[in-house]
Design a protein around this motif. Structure first.
Motif, PDB file in Angstrom:
ATOM      1  N   ALA A 335     -26.533  21.571 -50.110  1.00 31.02           N
ATOM      2  CA  ALA A 335     -27.329  22.503 -50.932  1.00 31.02           C
ATOM      3  C   ALA A 335     -27.331  22.065 -52.393  1.00 31.02           C
ATOM      4  O   ALA A 335     -28.382  22.010 -53.041  1.00 31.02           O
ATOM      5  CB  ALA A 335     -26.774  23.918 -50.807  1.00 31.02           C
ATOM      6  N   LEU A 336     -26.157  21.722 -52.933  1.00 30.70           N
ATOM      7  CA  LEU A 336     -26.065  21.329 -54.347  1.00 30.70           C
ATOM      8  C   LEU A 336     -26.809  20.019 -54.608  1.00 30.70           C
ATOM      9  O   LEU A 336     -27.426  19.839 -55.649  1.00 30.70           O
ATOM     10  CB  LEU A 336     -24.596  21.190 -54.772  1.00 30.70           C
ATOM     11  CG  LEU A 336     -23.743  22.467 -54.717  1.00 30.70           C
ATOM     12  CD1 LEU A 336     -22.364  22.222 -55.294  1.00 30.70           C
ATOM     13  CD2 LEU A 336     -24.400  23.624 -55.446  1.00 30.70           C
ATOM     14  N   THR A 337     -26.750  19.096 -53.629  1.00 27.00           N
ATOM     15  CA  THR A 337     -27.456  17.805 -53.792  1.00 27.00           C
ATOM     16  C   THR A 337     -28.962  18.028 -53.819  1.00 27.00           C
ATOM     17  O   THR A 337     -29.675  17.443 -54.632  1.00 27.00           O
ATOM     18  CB  THR A 337     -27.096  16.854 -52.632  1.00 27.00           C
ATOM     19  OG1 THR A 337     -25.684  16.741 -52.577  1.00 27.00           O
ATOM     20  CG2 THR A 337     -27.691  15.480 -52.845  1.00 27.00           C
ATOM     21  N   LEU A 338     -29.456  18.870 -52.908  1.00 24.00           N
ATOM     22  CA  LEU A 338     -30.911  19.102 -52.840  1.00 24.00           C
ATOM     23  C   LEU A 338     -31.419  19.831 -54.078  1.00 24.00           C
ATOM     24  O   LEU A 338     -32.519  19.569 -54.556  1.00 24.00           O
ATOM     25  CB  LEU A 338     -31.255  19.927 -51.596  1.00 24.00           C
ATOM     26  CG  LEU A 338     -31.206  19.168 -50.257  1.00 24.00           C
ATOM     27  CD1 LEU A 338     -31.373  20.139 -49.106  1.00 24.00           C
ATOM     28  CD2 LEU A 338     -32.285  18.110 -50.188  1.00 24.00           C
ATOM     29  N   ILE A 339     -30.614  20.757 -54.594  1.00 21.91           N
ATOM     30  CA  ILE A 339     -31.053  21.530 -55.778  1.00 21.91           C
ATOM     31  C   ILE A 339     -30.973  20.648 -57.027  1.00 21.91           C
ATOM     32  O   ILE A 339     -31.905  20.592 -57.826  1.00 21.91           O
ATOM     33  CB  ILE A 339     -30.207  22.812 -55.936  1.00 21.91           C
ATOM     34  CG1 ILE A 339     -30.500  23.773 -54.783  1.00 21.91           C
ATOM     35  CG2 ILE A 339     -30.497  23.498 -57.272  1.00 21.91           C
ATOM     36  CD1 ILE A 339     -29.511  24.891 -54.634  1.00 21.91           C
ATOM     37  N   GLY A 340     -29.838  19.942 -57.187  1.00 22.84           N
ATOM     38  CA  GLY A 340     -29.701  19.000 -58.305  1.00 22.84           C
ATOM     39  C   GLY A 340     -29.494  19.670 -59.649  1.00 22.84           C
ATOM     40  O   GLY A 340     -29.680  20.881 -59.810  1.00 22.84           O
ATOM     41  N   GLY A 341     -29.105  18.866 -60.625  1.00 18.29           N
ATOM     42  CA  GLY A 341     -28.889  19.376 -61.974  1.00 18.29           C
ATOM     43  C   GLY A 341     -30.137  19.227 -62.825  1.00 18.29           C
ATOM     44  O   GLY A 341     -31.235  19.042 -62.313  1.00 18.29           O
ATOM     45  N   VAL A 342     -29.945  19.282 -64.135  1.00 20.25           N
ATOM     46  CA  VAL A 342     -31.076  19.215 -65.065  1.00 20.25           C
ATOM     47  C   VAL A 342     -31.039  17.872 -65.784  1.00 20.25           C
ATOM     48  O   VAL A 342     -30.010  17.497 -66.354  1.00 20.25           O
ATOM     49  CB  VAL A 342     -30.992  20.364 -66.104  1.00 20.25           C
ATOM     50  CG1 VAL A 342     -32.189  20.335 -67.030  1.00 20.25           C
ATOM     51  CG2 VAL A 342     -30.892  21.708 -65.402  1.00 20.25           C
ATOM     52  N   GLN A 343     -32.152  17.143 -65.750  1.00 20.08           N
ATOM     53  CA  GLN A 343     -32.218  15.859 -66.463  1.00 20.08           C
ATOM     54  C   GLN A 343     -32.258  16.130 -67.960  1.00 20.08           C
ATOM     55  O   GLN A 343     -32.944  17.039 -68.414  1.00 20.08           O
ATOM     56  CB  GLN A 343     -33.475  15.105 -66.044  1.00 20.08           C
ATOM     57  CG  GLN A 343     -33.594  13.763 -66.739  1.00 20.08           C
ATOM     58  CD  GLN A 343     -34.863  13.017 -66.346  1.00 20.08           C
ATOM     59  OE1 GLN A 343     -35.256  13.044 -65.201  1.00 20.08           O
ATOM     60  NE2 GLN A 343     -35.501  12.384 -67.296  1.00 20.08           N
ATOM     61  N   HIS A 344     -31.499  15.357 -68.724  1.00 19.00           N
ATOM     62  CA  HIS A 344     -31.571  15.517 -70.178  1.00 19.00           C
ATOM     63  C   HIS A 344     -31.577  14.140 -70.847  1.00 19.00           C
ATOM     64  O   HIS A 344     -31.222  13.139 -70.235  1.00 19.00           O
ATOM     65  CB  HIS A 344     -30.417  16.382 -70.694  1.00 19.00           C
ATOM     66  CG  HIS A 344     -29.069  15.731 -70.572  1.00 19.00           C
ATOM     67  ND1 HIS A 344     -28.354  15.735 -69.389  1.00 19.00           N
ATOM     68  CD2 HIS A 344     -28.323  15.042 -71.465  1.00 19.00           C
ATOM     69  CE1 HIS A 344     -27.219  15.081 -69.564  1.00 19.00           C
ATOM     70  NE2 HIS A 344     -27.176  14.649 -70.812  1.00 19.00           N
ATOM     71  N   VAL A 345     -31.974  14.142 -72.109  1.00 19.12           N
ATOM     72  CA  VAL A 345     -32.037  12.891 -72.875  1.00 19.12           C
ATOM     73  C   VAL A 345     -30.944  12.940 -73.928  1.00 19.12           C
ATOM     74  O   VAL A 345     -30.858  13.908 -74.698  1.00 19.12           O
ATOM     75  CB  VAL A 345     -33.426  12.730 -73.539  1.00 19.12           C
ATOM     76  CG1 VAL A 345     -33.498  11.440 -74.316  1.00 19.12           C
ATOM     77  CG2 VAL A 345     -34.527  12.792 -72.489  1.00 19.12           C
ATOM     78  N   ASP A 346     -30.069  11.921 -73.944  1.00 21.18           N
ATOM     79  CA  ASP A 346     -28.974  11.940 -74.926  1.00 21.18           C
ATOM     80  C   ASP A 346     -29.465  11.469 -76.301  1.00 21.18           C
ATOM     81  O   ASP A 346     -30.640  11.167 -76.491  1.00 21.18           O
ATOM     82  CB  ASP A 346     -27.778  11.115 -74.432  1.00 21.18           C
ATOM     83  CG  ASP A 346     -28.110   9.634 -74.267  1.00 21.18           C
ATOM     84  OD1 ASP A 346     -29.148   9.216 -74.794  1.00 21.18           O
ATOM     85  OD2 ASP A 346     -27.332   8.916 -73.607  1.00 21.18           O
ATOM     86  N   ALA A 347     -28.536  11.403 -77.259  1.00 23.34           N
ATOM     87  CA  ALA A 347     -28.899  11.123 -78.662  1.00 23.34           C
ATOM     88  C   ALA A 347     -29.620   9.785 -78.821  1.00 23.34           C
ATOM     89  O   ALA A 347     -30.472   9.624 -79.688  1.00 23.34           O
ATOM     90  CB  ALA A 347     -27.639  11.153 -79.523  1.00 23.34           C
TER      91      ALA A 347
END
Length: 670
Positions: A335-347
């Motif tokens: 479930a956690l793999t399919l939902i995934g986190g949030v992509q972000h851009v670092d500094a």
């Protein structure tokens, strides 16, 4: 070939149809026409987008003619657009400066119009001769894109007998070659019958030309069906609009052309689609329709479980692969793999991926492939393959030679861009494939340098792998020794779960009774009752809704716990050197965000951080904190998950030594 023979007919038709076409464009598309007028380059080709449904409302007869005889009437529509362009140019004020354009192409967009019926919108495999010559719409994935060429659009000849000139157009069937007619086509009071023609210098008009190959999506095919493909020809302003791996909807005219001349291969007429309109649907992957009443049902579900949130979460997890008994840890990980986190851009501007990767390592018969197949059902874009069954092309990308020209053909990871790539028998991959999958998993791109084609393709995909251990699993040895997978490859997986088939009589008795009860038909099932059962369709919509609508952010509590755990793991990292890298910290954040999404929240709390730690702990061969994790295969759903969690939280916080810090934060907040 368009000779001068039907030229008089065309002019007569034009005088009748050009006016309503031009007046329609001026009335409904004056903004597009004005922007084309103000564009500085007069030699470029410009697109003018027209909605078919709108055109049908304005003039049904004209719309019908464009559908039944697009070859003739789309050409007139282009001429009407150039005429409308001149009218708009004449209406400009003194301060406005416009440029007259020579090439404007009307592009018909059929989305949402009556043309989206099965007859005019068939699957690629159902394209037949009856579709030839009408306006056809095909959906598919670009598997190959050719290089951009120039080809001659028309040539002017002069008859040596009557000194009249006429234009000759290329024939697609004859590989775009231009051949002069056998007899002078100019019709005066009587045919001159001349047979000698002189080519008029500087009369060549060239066009950009590109061939792509689209293949029907594997999602819409039944088992055992071979996905069919078709060549699509892009001209002028449409070239270079799409690349390998893109999902597209192409509207155009079906025709045929001779296949390339190859030794000992019979020359046939191949169907090709000459594109009029191309729409990329990569960004529009929300094929899943989520009605408001379903969203209300989700919200109501969480209101009902407000006091026991983890019990609500477990009700959702029970819907994942219900045919497999227990395996709570694996279901949570899936479930956690399919939902995934949030992509972000670092500094520094580097993108940090939001997609999680999962690897199941286990003995035969522990249900790995079941989870793989079920995960593919829950993702609205998925590709299933096996490590050995995939060549380098099958997984990444290959260069193929077609008609003397090298082209790139997309493989499984590229075709799964924006979705899920399930790879069974992960350890049996060839050595050079493992090198390419490293970049695909972390940087989410595949860099190619083959046959002079140097490029980068996007693979923004979640990788779900399954593998058997090499021989008997030895808990004393590191994971890389047991699986023959290298440390760098293992470190790219957020969760690695080991499922060991230890002989446990109690567990065997429970599992066998569950399997036998599954064989009996359950007459009391009610798919609407979300408190007990979540059907696949609802789960799919729920996961899609979470990914679209939730962007969880970390709270201070979650940051402290994740940071403390990471530092503790780094200290005791002798046995799990491959796993305890900086990537593990990113994995913890991703998993905590995914859990917050699963719990229908927009902030990552202490519960999410602790659950992420428990998931990582389950995937460690030796536990740094929790001694009671045990075998993931024998993990089961507890009666009171909230009480069970409270015990685990206390235990983990004591081991991490973060209780004092957290209590300071709580006292400050109060």
């Amino acid at each position: 070939m368009h000779g001068g023979g039907n030229g008089t007919l065309r002019v007569a038709d034009q005088s009748y149809w050009n006016k309503p076409m031009a007046s329609y464009l001026i009335r409904y598309h004056s903004n597009q026409l004005r922007s084309i007028v103000f564009a500085p380059d007069s030699k470029l080709h410009y697109s003018l987008y027209v909605d078919y449904a709108e055109l049908m409302e304005y003039d049904p007869r004209l719309a019908h003619l464009i559908f039944t005889e697009p070859m003739k009437y789309l050409e007139q529509f282009d001429e009407a657009a150039i005429w409308a362009n001149k009218i708009i140019l004449g209406e400009l004020g003194d301060n406005e400066k416009g440029v007259e354009k020579k090439f404007i192409h009307v592009r018909i967009n059929v989305s949402g119009s009556p043309l989206e019926c099965p007859e005019t919108n068939p699957s690629i495999g159902r394209v037949r001769v009856k579709h030839r010559g009408i306006l056809l719409t095909l959906k598919g994935t670009v598997i190959r894109s050719g290089s951009i060429k120039m080809h001659e659009g028309e040539r002017l000849y002069m008859c040596e007998k009557c000194h009249n000139s006429f234009t000759v157009y290329p024939e697609l069937e004859a590989r775009n070659s231009i051949t002069p007619p056998s007899v002078c086509p100019v019709r005066g009071s009587k045919p001159c019958g001349g047979k000698k023609f002189q080519y008029v210098d500087n009369s060549i008009v060239c066009h950009d030309y590109q061939e792509i190959k689209i293949q029907e999506s594997t999602q819409v095919l039944g088992v055992g069906a071979i996905p069919r493909s078709i060549i699509v020809i892009l001209k002028d302003d449409l070239v270079d609009m799409v690349k390998a791996g893109d999902d597209v909807v192409v509207t155009g005219i079906l025709t045929a052309k001779w296949s390339p001349e190859l030794n000992s291969v019979r020359c046939d007429l191949d169907p090709v689609l000459v594109a009029n309109h191309v729409r990329r649907t990569n960004e529009l992957k929300s094929e899943i329709d989520i009605p408001d009443d379903i969203v209300t049902k989700f919200k109501q579900f969480w209101i009902n479980f407000k006091d026991e949130p983890l019990k609500g979460r477990n009700a959702i997890l029970r819907g994942i692969c219900p045919q497999v008994f227990g395996l709570f840890t694996v279901k949570l990980a899936v479930a956690l793999t399919l939902i995934g986190g949030v992509q972000h851009v670092d500094a520094s501007g580097t993108k940090v991926r939001g997609e999680s990767h999962l690897l199941l390592v286990g003995d035969p018969g522990t249900g790995k492939s079941q989870f793989l197949k079920f995960a593919a059902k829950l993702s609205n874009r998925s590709v299933i393959t096996t490590g050995l069954g995939s060549t380098s092309a099958g997984l990444t990308v290959t260069a193929v030679k077609d008609g003397g020209e090298w082209m790139l053909e997309a493989g499984a990871l590229v075709l799964a861009d924006g979705g899920l790539c399930c790879i069974d028998e992960f350890d049996s991959m060839r050595a050079h494939d493992r090198a390419t999958i490293h970049e695909a998993m972390e940087q989410q791109t595949i860099s190619v340098a083959k046959a002079g084609l140097v490029t980068t393709l996007s693979t923004k995909t979640t990788v779900f792998g399954a593998t058997n251990p090499k021989g008997h699993y030895d808990p004393e040895q590191p994971l890389s020794v047991n699986t023959t997978l290298s440390g760098p490859l293992i470190s790219r997986f957020d969760i690695v779960l080991v499922l060991l088939d230890t002989k446990n009589p109690e567990w065997d008795a429970v599992v066998s009774s569950h399997i036998l009860s599954e064989a009996e038909p359950d007459r009391n099932r009610n798919d609407d009752d979300l408190a007990n059962t979540w059907p696949v369709s609802t789960l799919k919509r729920y996961i899609h809704f979470l990914k679209e609508n939730f962007r969880p952010v970390l709270t201070r509590e979650a940051e402290i716990v994740i940071s403390s755990y990471y530092q503790l793991q780094r200290k005791s990292a002798t046995h799990n050197a491959a796993r305890t890298t900086v990537r593990m910290l990113e994995s913890l954040i991703r998993l905590a965000q995914a859990h917050a999404r699963l719990m229908f929240r927009n902030e990552v709390t202490l519960v999410d951080a602790i659950t992420a730690i428990l998931c990582i702990e389950s995937s460690m061969t030796t536990s740094a904190i929790v001694d009671c994790i045990g075998n993931a295969l024998h993990s089961n759903f507890t009666e009171n998950p909230d009480q069970e969690y409270a015990k685990q939280e206390r235990l983990i916080l004591q081991k991490l030594g973060s209780i004092d810090e957290l209590s300071d934060i709580n006292s400050m907040e109060h």
